[in-house]
Design an enzyme around this catalytic site. Structure first.
Site, short mmCIF file in Angstrom:
data_model
loop_
_atom_site.label_atom_id
_atom_site.label_comp_id
_atom_site.label_asym_id
_atom_site.label_seq_id
_atom_site.Cartn_x
_atom_site.Cartn_y
_atom_site.Cartn_z
N SER A 100 0.62 -1.32 -0.34
CA SER A 100 -0.60 0.15 0.11
C SER A 100 0.95 0.85 0.19
CB SER A 100 -1.08 -0.23 1.03
OG SER A 100 -2.09 1.01 0.76
N ASP A 239 -2.65 6.86 -3.54
CA ASP A 239 -1.05 5.74 -3.33
C ASP A 239 -0.80 5.04 -3.50
OD1 ASP A 239 -3.18 4.44 -2.02
OD2 ASP A 239 -2.72 3.30 -0.56
N ASP A 241 -1.21 1.27 -3.89
CA ASP A 241 -2.17 0.53 -4.59
C ASP A 241 -3.09 1.05 -4.96
OD1 ASP A 241 -3.06 0.62 -1.84
OD2 ASP A 241 -3.69 -0.94 -1.65
N ASP A 243 -5.72 2.87 -2.85
CA ASP A 243 -7.12 2.46 -2.43
C ASP A 243 -7.40 3.76 -1.98
OD1 ASP A 243 -5.10 2.40 -0.15
OD2 ASP A 243 -6.07 0.00 0.53
#
Length: 445
Positions: A100, A239, A241, A243
């Site tokens: 992430s 960010d 990833d 999400d």
């Protein structure tokens, strides 16, 4: 008590602890045994752009195939895209290789059910139990097969565009889109361009080592500068990833997740499409709670973490929840936090309400809030430490009812997050720094 899974899958420094190729191979096998429909099932694998993703993709592939599970490789793909594609492919599960918003030295594994939801505790416990068993490869005739999906990005782009009315387009809007050199680099710019916006791209040159480095939602300074330099109407930062999302208004001012959540809620209410209370967390600013009250809608808080927000939304059949970090769940559009979808909801709200981003943000009077992270040598259970209650009580006495104090462990890193919120910024900062000093003296590295 789960041994390996945290609040958002498995995560850590590459090559240390359980974030190693041998463990991930075994994890793939165990997940295949639990999630793979007894052999012959189908599981999707996506990843962000960090260099170790290739290694862990291969390890997961080997473990899943050994369990007799077929695999669809998606390549670089956002976490919410994997959740969506898991549903549309009618797969038994989806796996994302990502850490992430963490730096490239970290990596991790996230799982989604066949419905695109985070795994329930019972399934995570079942995978952990399977990890304790010896790895047994199925007969060669039952080994899984691997297929690479070539049009995964295009499928997801079309899904994102479909989350706002077809009557809305963004012609005449100039946007800086910061992809954090992460998984949104090959999808997010196309989404906004295909909807008519003029897009300036930032953080779209991943090299395996620069994910989240000086760009993206965790380092929004570059986006603030780019918006001013380009004379853009606004900026959008994701960010690693994809999400999470934060925004920047035309003045170069940062807009956080609380403010974005308010804008989406106001738009849903204006359209008569709101359902249930808005869900935030212990970290949500008091200003959001008060602003929502003025709109006539309720607000509830959960523990920090999107899985707890989703649980609260499901229990009350609500549709909106989120965190200040920009992890926003639009449950009437998708099954998990999705930075691109959330950004589209905000832009659609600006269009529908005929208002600027800074104009709507001005309706949320944010209370001064200071957050200090104190790194530890290992994760601790703060509830077992009596000095924690004493230190928090002392801080609350100093605030004298004019604010909030929160001391909690991070769900993904060995950090204690010290947060103080109140009406007087100077007092808030002093109290927070004093409390952080106590933590350092007691248990920090």
């Amino acid at each position: 008590m789960r041994r390996y899974f945290g609040t958002d899958g498995i995560r850590g420094r590459v090559g240390e602890g359980i974030v190693t190729p041998d463990f991930v191979l075994k994890l793939g096998w165990a997940a295949g045994r639990v999630l793979g429909n007894g052999g012959g099932g189908k599981i999707l694998i996506g990843k962000d752009t960090r260099i170790s993703g290739y290694m862990f993709e291969s390890a997961l592939e080997a473990g899943l195939v050994a369990a007799g599970v077929d695999i669809r490789l998606l390549g670089p793909m956002t976490t919410p895209a994997v959740a969506y594609l898991t549903r549309t492919f009618r797969a038994d599960a989806g796996i994302v290789i990502t850490a992430s918003h963490n730096p490239y030295q970290d990596n991790g594994i996230k799982f989604f059910s066949s419905e695109g939801d985070k795994l329930p505790d019972a399934l995570e416990a079942a995978i952990e139990a399977e990890l304790e068993q010896p790895l047994r490869t199925v007969d060669s005739s039952a080994l899984g097969k691997v297929v690479r999906v070539g049009d995964a990005g295009g499928r997801y782009i079309e899904f994102c565009k479909g989350t706002i009315p077809s009557s809305i387009n963004f012609r005449g809007l100039k946007i800086v889109v910061d992809c954090a050199n992460g998984a949104t680099y090959n999808t997010a710019p196309h989404v906004f361009e295909e909807l008519g916006a003029s897009v300036v791209r930032l953080g779209v040159e991943p090299n395996g080592f620069n994910i989240n480095r000086d760009v993206g939602s965790t380092r929004p300074e570059a986006l603030c500068e780019a918006v001013l330099h380009e004379g853009a109407d606004l900026g959008i930062a994701f960010d690693g990833d994809g999400d999470r999302v934060l925004m920047v208004d035309s003045r170069g001012e940062l807009v956080d997740g609380d403010q974005l959540l308010y804008i989406i809620a106001k738009s849903r209410l204006a359209a008569g499409a709101m359902r249930g209370e808005v869900v935030g967390t212990l970290m949500s600013n008091l200003g959001l709670e008060h602003a929502l009250a003025r709109l006539g809608t309720g607000f509830v808080r959960t523990k920090v973490g999107d899985r707890y927000i989703m649980e609260a939304l499901k229990q009350a059949d609500g549709i909106l929840g989120g965190e200040p970090s920009g992890h926003i769940i639009c449950r009437d559009r998708t099954t998990t936090g999705d930075g691109i979808v959330s950004a589209l909801q905000v832009l659609a709200a600006l269009n529908r309400l005929d208002c600027s981003l800074d104009g709507l943000c001005a309706e949320v009077e944010r209370y001064p809030q200071v957050l200090i992270n104190v790194r530890l040598d290992r994760r601790r259970d703060l509830g077992e430490l009596p000095w924690v209650r004493e230190a928090v009580a002392e801080a609350e006495r100093e605030l004298d009812g004019s604010g909030r104090v929160l001391l909690r462990m991070s769900g993904t890193e060995p950090l204690v997050r010290v947060m103080v919120e109140g009406t007087d910024e100077g007092q808030v900062r002093r109290v927070c720094e004093r409390l952080a000093d106590v933590v350092r003296e007691q248990i920090a590295v």
